[in-house]
Design an enzyme around this catalytic site. Structure first.
Site, short mmCIF file in Angstrom:
data_model
loop_
_atom_site.label_atom_id
_atom_site.label_comp_id
_atom_site.label_asym_id
_atom_site.label_seq_id
_atom_site.Cartn_x
_atom_site.Cartn_y
_atom_site.Cartn_z
N GLU A 131 -2.02 4.51 2.10
CA GLU A 131 -1.80 4.33 0.61
C GLU A 131 -2.96 3.90 0.26
O GLU A 131 -3.18 3.60 -0.91
CB GLU A 131 -0.80 3.38 0.56
CG GLU A 131 -0.85 2.09 1.23
CD GLU A 131 0.25 1.02 1.02
OE1 GLU A 131 1.24 1.56 0.51
OE2 GLU A 131 0.23 -0.21 1.28
N HIS A 133 -6.38 5.31 0.70
CA HIS A 133 -7.08 6.41 0.26
C HIS A 133 -6.40 7.52 0.19
O HIS A 133 -7.11 8.64 -0.42
CB HIS A 133 -8.06 6.53 1.62
CG HIS A 133 -8.70 5.47 2.03
ND1 HIS A 133 -8.45 4.56 2.86
CD2 HIS A 133 -9.74 4.86 1.54
CE1 HIS A 133 -9.03 3.52 3.07
NE2 HIS A 133 -10.14 3.82 2.37
N GLN A 179 0.41 2.39 8.68
CA GLN A 179 1.33 2.57 9.78
C GLN A 179 2.22 1.51 10.42
O GLN A 179 3.30 1.58 10.89
CB GLN A 179 0.24 2.73 10.85
CG GLN A 179 0.76 2.97 12.45
CD GLN A 179 -0.58 3.51 13.27
OE1 GLN A 179 -1.34 4.15 12.92
NE2 GLN A 179 -0.24 3.32 14.59
N HIS A 187 -6.45 8.04 11.88
CA HIS A 187 -6.54 7.83 10.52
C HIS A 187 -7.54 8.65 9.89
O HIS A 187 -8.86 8.31 10.14
CB HIS A 187 -6.53 6.23 10.07
CG HIS A 187 -5.48 5.76 10.52
ND1 HIS A 187 -4.54 5.13 9.39
CD2 HIS A 187 -4.68 5.62 11.63
CE1 HIS A 187 -3.57 4.66 9.94
NE2 HIS A 187 -3.83 4.84 11.13
ZN ZN Z 1 -7.00 4.70 4.52
#
Ligand code: ZN
Length: 225
Positions: free
Chosen positions: A113, A115, A153, A181
């Site tokens: 949320e 990027h 996460q 990620h």
């Molecule tokens: Zn990120």
């Protein structure tokens, strides 16, 4: 006599509604005019970033990008199939100490949320049953329900664990997430190999070190096989 929930998705003759309090099933609706407006915004952004939108390969990219975002966040629509299960009777009744049910690896894909870029990996979900058992495919559905959103996460693991507690009132729940990620991997920082590993405990796992160790041993052996 104890009811256990098992998979029987092809047979809807004996359907049982599981508690609905934990999840609202509400499919999103975006009007066609809105979608067209969003596509124009995306075209403007992609163009400004340097994409040539005037080629056979890219002409429909804004539309496809928008659709990919909608599909990747389908967890917001809910999943009605998790709320229904099929009871089966266990002839011998249930007694004594249950061992944990471990499922995984369950592959998942999320959008962070911060990027709106993907993070993806595998989930291992375990629980010590109370009186009910959730079909294995429901565990996969549960992971995807919360993964296919804009999330982090930490919250993803908490939501999976709490939903499982609400659904079948188990004696305990363990959730282990191992993810890469892309927001850290794609953008200059050289962290291609970094993984983020998080584990979440509920109920008996909180105060039973043996149970936690059994779960992590099981995860480790599945990872290395
Ligand atoms: Zn990120």
């Amino acid at each position: 006599m104890t009811n256990r929930f098992v998979e029987a998705e092809d047979d809807d003759s004996n359907i049982v509604e599981l508690p609905a309090r934990w999840e609202h099933v509400a499919p999103r609706h975006i009007a066609p005019a809105e979608l067209e407006r969003f596509e124009r915004h995306l075209a403007e952004i992609l163009d400004a970033l340097g994409m040539d939108l005037d080629t056979p390969g890219t002409r429909d990219t804004p539309r496809r990008f928008l659709q990919a975002l909608v599909d990747s966040t389908s967890g917001y629509d809910g999943d009605a199939k998790i709320r229904t299960a099929f009871p089966a009777e266990r002839p011998d009744g249930v007694s004594g100490r249950h061992s944990q049910v471990v499922e995984g690896p369950i592959a998942f894909f999320s959008l962070c949320e911060h990027h709106a870029l993907p993070f993806h990996g595998v989930a291992y979900v375990a629980y010590v049953p109370g009186r009910e058992i959730l079909g294995i495919s429901k565990l996969t559905r549960l992971v995807r329900l919360y993964a296919r959103r804009f999330t982090v996460q930490e919250r993803l693991g908490e939501q999976i664990a709490d939903a499982l507690v609400d659904l079948v009132e188990p004696q305990g729940v363990a959730v282990h997430l191992d993810a890469a990620h892309l927001c850290t991997q794609m953008r200059g920082v050289n962290e291609e190999s970094s993984r983020t590993v998080t584990t979440f405990w509920r109920g008996r796992y909180d105060d039973d070190a043996d149970l936690r160790r059994d779960f992590l041993d099981e995860v480790r052996s599945r990872r290395s096989s």
